[in-house]
Enzyme design. Structure first.
Site, PDB file in Angstrom:
ATOM      1  N   LEU A 158       0.863  -1.177   0.000  1.00 49.16           N
ATOM      2  CA  LEU A 158       0.000   0.000   0.000  1.00 49.16           C
ATOM      3  C   LEU A 158       0.903   1.231   0.000  1.00 49.16           C
ATOM      4  O   LEU A 158       1.961   1.225   0.630  1.00 49.16           O
ATOM      5  CB  LEU A 158      -0.908   0.037   1.238  1.00 49.16           C
ATOM      6  CG  LEU A 158      -1.925  -1.094   1.406  1.00 49.16           C
ATOM      7  CD1 LEU A 158      -2.641  -0.956   2.753  1.00 49.16           C
ATOM      8  CD2 LEU A 158      -2.934  -1.117   0.264  1.00 49.16           C
ATOM      9  N   ASP A 159       0.472   2.288  -0.674  1.00 50.49           N
ATOM     10  CA  ASP A 159       1.228   3.537  -0.630  1.00 50.49           C
ATOM     11  C   ASP A 159       1.359   4.020   0.808  1.00 50.49           C
ATOM     12  O   ASP A 159       0.476   3.773   1.649  1.00 50.49           O
ATOM     13  CB  ASP A 159       0.512   4.633  -1.437  1.00 50.49           C
ATOM     14  CG  ASP A 159       0.490   4.339  -2.924  1.00 50.49           C
ATOM     15  OD1 ASP A 159       1.233   3.446  -3.364  1.00 50.49           O
ATOM     16  OD2 ASP A 159      -0.271   5.019  -3.638  1.00 50.49           O
ATOM     17  N   ARG A 160       2.425   4.731   1.078  1.00 51.24           N
ATOM     18  CA  ARG A 160       2.689   5.202   2.439  1.00 51.24           C
ATOM     19  C   ARG A 160       1.516   5.958   3.077  1.00 51.24           C
ATOM     20  O   ARG A 160       1.175   5.695   4.233  1.00 51.24           O
ATOM     21  CB  ARG A 160       3.959   6.066   2.448  1.00 51.24           C
ATOM     22  CG  ARG A 160       4.354   6.503   3.850  1.00 51.24           C
ATOM     23  CD  ARG A 160       5.767   7.026   3.917  1.00 51.24           C
ATOM     24  NE  ARG A 160       6.185   7.150   5.314  1.00 51.24           N
ATOM     25  CZ  ARG A 160       7.430   7.319   5.711  1.00 51.24           C
ATOM     26  NH1 ARG A 160       8.407   7.389   4.823  1.00 51.24           N
ATOM     27  NH2 ARG A 160       7.731   7.409   7.001  1.00 51.24           N
ATOM     28  N   VAL A 203      -1.596   5.679   2.593  1.00 50.91           N
ATOM     29  CA  VAL A 203      -2.829   4.886   2.578  1.00 50.91           C
ATOM     30  C   VAL A 203      -2.890   3.985   3.808  1.00 50.91           C
ATOM     31  O   VAL A 203      -1.876   3.429   4.242  1.00 50.91           O
ATOM     32  CB  VAL A 203      -2.899   4.037   1.287  1.00 50.91           C
ATOM     33  CG1 VAL A 203      -4.150   3.168   1.265  1.00 50.91           C
ATOM     34  CG2 VAL A 203      -2.851   4.945   0.057  1.00 50.91           C
ATOM     35  N   HIS A 239      -0.050   3.935  -7.652  1.00 52.49           N
ATOM     36  CA  HIS A 239      -0.890   5.138  -7.484  1.00 52.49           C
ATOM     37  C   HIS A 239      -2.148   5.096  -8.359  1.00 52.49           C
ATOM     38  O   HIS A 239      -2.748   6.136  -8.638  1.00 52.49           O
ATOM     39  CB  HIS A 239      -0.098   6.410  -7.801  1.00 52.49           C
ATOM     40  CG  HIS A 239       0.969   6.730  -6.805  1.00 52.49           C
ATOM     41  ND1 HIS A 239       1.612   7.944  -6.775  1.00 52.49           N
ATOM     42  CD2 HIS A 239       1.524   5.998  -5.808  1.00 52.49           C
ATOM     43  CE1 HIS A 239       2.519   7.948  -5.810  1.00 52.49           C
ATOM     44  NE2 HIS A 239       2.478   6.763  -5.211  1.00 52.49           N
TER      45      HIS A 239
END
Length: 235
Positions: A63-65, A67, A163
């Protein structure tokens, strides 16, 4: 410094562990040198089971940071290999929820774009038509409800691009709350965005049982207002 506790664990057995990731935590070590979720979970398991050497842990997906939400990791190499294949074969149903300020053009819909990654700016751009070196991206979205002038969306990505959800929603004219990298006017002081990995539905890699693991929303005074909307819709 963040640590993992039993409160962060959504599910655990001999093969898998599911964590409710906090927004702002990185999944794996990057050039910031900040402590990663992977290392925190390893430390948690090593301490919990009193292992003389560090526990085995395999990162299945990321997961993106900024998120938050459900992330699944493997405690055995067998589970890691089988879950990697399940993700690759698109046999895992991923459900995200997001909060946006602008109302989407339709109550529900499918977004299809071609994405190009700008590695210098660390940003992804979405295009409506196929572009050279672009990667195909597809997701389904639905407006779950409205609260205090914000719209809650349910999102099911078909593909898993960097993203993807952030840039596709922004391209639709609905940047995620707090995501100033993708056009929202204000960033969050917590360096988080209102995108949450709500659930994963999959077949257990060893037990062969169908599973759905759900991650509650962050309790931050804003996100948690939307929990009732999700539960009323069984999301």
């Amino acid at each position: 410094m963040s640590v993992i506790t039993e409160r962060d664990v959504l599910y655990e057995d001999n093969h898998l562990i599911a964590i409710n990731k906090r927004g702002g935590d990185i999944v794996q070590v990057d050039d910031t040198g900040d402590k990663s979720l992977e290392d925190m979970v390893k430390e948690f398991l090593t301490k919990k089971y009193n292992k003389p050497n560090s526990a085995f842990l395999g990162v299945i997906h990321r997961l993106d940071r900024p998120v938050s939400g459900m992330i699944l990791m493997a405690k055995t190499s067998k589970a890691l290999d089988r879950m990697n294949k399940a993700f690759h074969d698109r046999k895992v149903k991923k459900t995200y929820v997001a909060v946006v300020k602008e109302r989407p053009p339709h109550q529900s819909g499918k977004l299809v774009n071609w994405l190009l990654r700008d590695r210098k700016k660390m940003i992804t751009k979405a295009y409506d038509r196929e572009v050279s070196k672009g990667t195909y991206a597809e997701l389904d979205y639905e407006v779950v409800g409205q609260l205090d002038g914000y719209y809650l969306l349910k999102i099911n990505p078909v593909t898993g691009r960097t993203h993807q959800i952030r840039c596709q929603l922004a391209h639709m004219g609905c940047p995620i709350v707090g995501d100033n990298k993708y056009g929202y006017p204000r960033g969050s002081l917590r360096r988080t965005i209102c995108l949450h990995s709500r659930s994963l539905a999959f077949t257990h890699p060893v037990k062969n049982e169908d599973m759905t693991i759900i991650a509650p929303l962050p309790k931050d005074g804003f996100w948690d207002k939307f929990e009732g909307l999700l539960k009323s819709r069984n999301i």
